[in-house]
Design an enzyme around this catalytic site. Structure first.
Site, PDB file in Angstrom:
ATOM      1  N   SER A  35       0.811  -1.221   0.000  1.00 16.76           N
ATOM      2  CA  SER A  35       0.000   0.000   0.000  1.00 16.76           C
ATOM      3  C   SER A  35       0.844   1.270   0.000  1.00 16.76           C
ATOM      4  O   SER A  35       0.397   2.317  -0.486  1.00 16.76           O
ATOM      5  CB  SER A  35      -0.936   0.008   1.208  1.00 16.76           C
ATOM      6  OG  SER A  35      -0.205  -0.117   2.420  1.00 16.76           O
ATOM      7  N   GLY A  72      -1.908  -4.191   0.994  1.00 19.48           N
ATOM      8  CA  GLY A  72      -1.986  -5.385   1.815  1.00 19.48           C
ATOM      9  C   GLY A  72      -1.028  -6.495   1.417  1.00 19.48           C
ATOM     10  O   GLY A  72      -0.979  -7.538   2.082  1.00 19.48           O
ATOM     11  N   ASN A 101       4.247  -5.402   5.597  1.00 13.19           N
ATOM     12  CA  ASN A 101       3.106  -6.161   6.102  1.00 13.19           C
ATOM     13  C   ASN A 101       3.528  -7.460   6.763  1.00 13.19           C
ATOM     14  O   ASN A 101       2.855  -7.935   7.686  1.00 13.19           O
ATOM     15  CB  ASN A 101       2.111  -6.436   4.964  1.00 13.19           C
ATOM     16  CG  ASN A 101       1.354  -5.186   4.559  1.00 13.19           C
ATOM     17  OD1 ASN A 101       0.915  -4.410   5.386  1.00 13.19           O
ATOM     18  ND2 ASN A 101       1.229  -4.976   3.255  1.00 13.19           N
ATOM     19  N   ASP A 182      -4.099   7.029  10.081  1.00 11.96           N
ATOM     20  CA  ASP A 182      -3.708   5.682  10.530  1.00 11.96           C
ATOM     21  C   ASP A 182      -2.258   5.623  10.996  1.00 11.96           C
ATOM     22  O   ASP A 182      -1.802   4.602  11.523  1.00 11.96           O
ATOM     23  CB  ASP A 182      -3.950   4.650   9.435  1.00 11.96           C
ATOM     24  CG  ASP A 182      -3.129   4.914   8.169  1.00 11.96           C
ATOM     25  OD1 ASP A 182      -2.223   5.774   8.185  1.00 11.96           O
ATOM     26  OD2 ASP A 182      -3.401   4.247   7.147  1.00 11.96           O
ATOM     27  N   HIS A 185       0.425   5.438   6.599  1.00  9.17           N
ATOM     28  CA  HIS A 185       0.533   5.786   5.186  1.00  9.17           C
ATOM     29  C   HIS A 185       0.799   7.277   5.004  1.00  9.17           C
ATOM     30  O   HIS A 185       0.089   8.099   5.578  1.00  9.17           O
ATOM     31  CB  HIS A 185      -0.742   5.381   4.447  1.00  9.17           C
ATOM     32  CG  HIS A 185      -0.991   3.909   4.476  1.00  9.17           C
ATOM     33  ND1 HIS A 185      -1.796   3.314   5.423  1.00  9.17           N
ATOM     34  CD2 HIS A 185      -0.517   2.911   3.673  1.00  9.17           C
ATOM     35  CE1 HIS A 185      -1.818   2.011   5.205  1.00  9.17           C
ATOM     36  NE2 HIS A 185      -1.055   1.744   4.156  1.00  9.17           N
TER      37      HIS A 185
END
Length: 207
Positions: A35, A72, A101, A182, A185
């Site tokens: 991402s 993801g 991830n 979040d 990002h």
């Protein structure tokens, strides 16, 4: 599986389906990331990959950038896709920006190393140069895991003798204001700095 055996297996798989590249096609940079490279939360044209593509098109006529990043994505996902992607696009350069991830999920680092090695091997098999882009993890994962995670990228770059950019987010990581709510990002405003950061590491491979 040792790295040498891994590379032989990857080469055999690629040889069964390889097609001759179009010699008139533009030279290609293939980006395989998660991402952070897929412009999560932003318009696609705001992400660092799109910005880098514009810069490369202007400064290196005849080159194009293909962004095969998926939000993801783990290193296992990239490893599963890499042969198909390199045979489809016949890249001259592959940018591998995966692993964040894996770490966020606490996946075994041996699997990360195996998966990234397979991606590097598949890229090299089609004649592409590789830029491996690393990440750094917050200390809550434990000091030992964090150090070993960073070392994985260094070890692979040394073993395969490829270019390494140790930390994708280095230009923006210290400022919370550069991140979305979040806290993972980067914002649209942070993307140009990331693009420049990757562009500097990529430049020697475009010559």
């Amino acid at each position: 599986m040792g790295l040498c055996v891994l590379l032989l297996a990857t080469a055999a798989q690629a040889q069964t389906t390889a097609a001759a590249p179009d010699t008139d096609a533009p030279r290609t940079v293939l980006v395989m990331g998660d991402s952070l490279s897929a412009a999560y939360g932003l318009r696609a044209d705001q992400g660092w990959v799109a910005l880098l593509a514009g810069r490369i098109a202007a400064e290196h006529p005849g080159w194009q950038v293909v962004n095969a990043s998926i939000s993801g994505e783990t290193s296992a996902g990239g490893s599963a896709r890499v042969v198909g992607e390199v045979l489809r696009h016949h890249p001259d350069v592959v940018v591998i920006a995966l692993g964040a991830n894996d770490a966020l999920r606490g996946l075994p680092l041996a699997e990360l190393k195996y998966n990234l090695a397979r991606m590097i091997g598949a890229s090299r098999h089609v004649g592409a140069q590789v830029l491996l882009v690393g990440m750094r993890m917050p200390p809550n994962l434990g000091a030992e895991y964090t150090r070993a995670f960073e070392r994985t990228y260094r070890d692979l770059a040394s073993f395969f003798d490829i270019e390494l950019l140790p930390f994708l987010l280095e230009p923006v990581a210290a400022d919370r204001g550069h991140f979305l709510d979040d806290n993972l990002h980067p914002t649209a405003e942070a993307q140009p700095a990331i693009s420049d950061h990757v562009g500097q590491a990529l430049a020697p491979l475009l010559r």
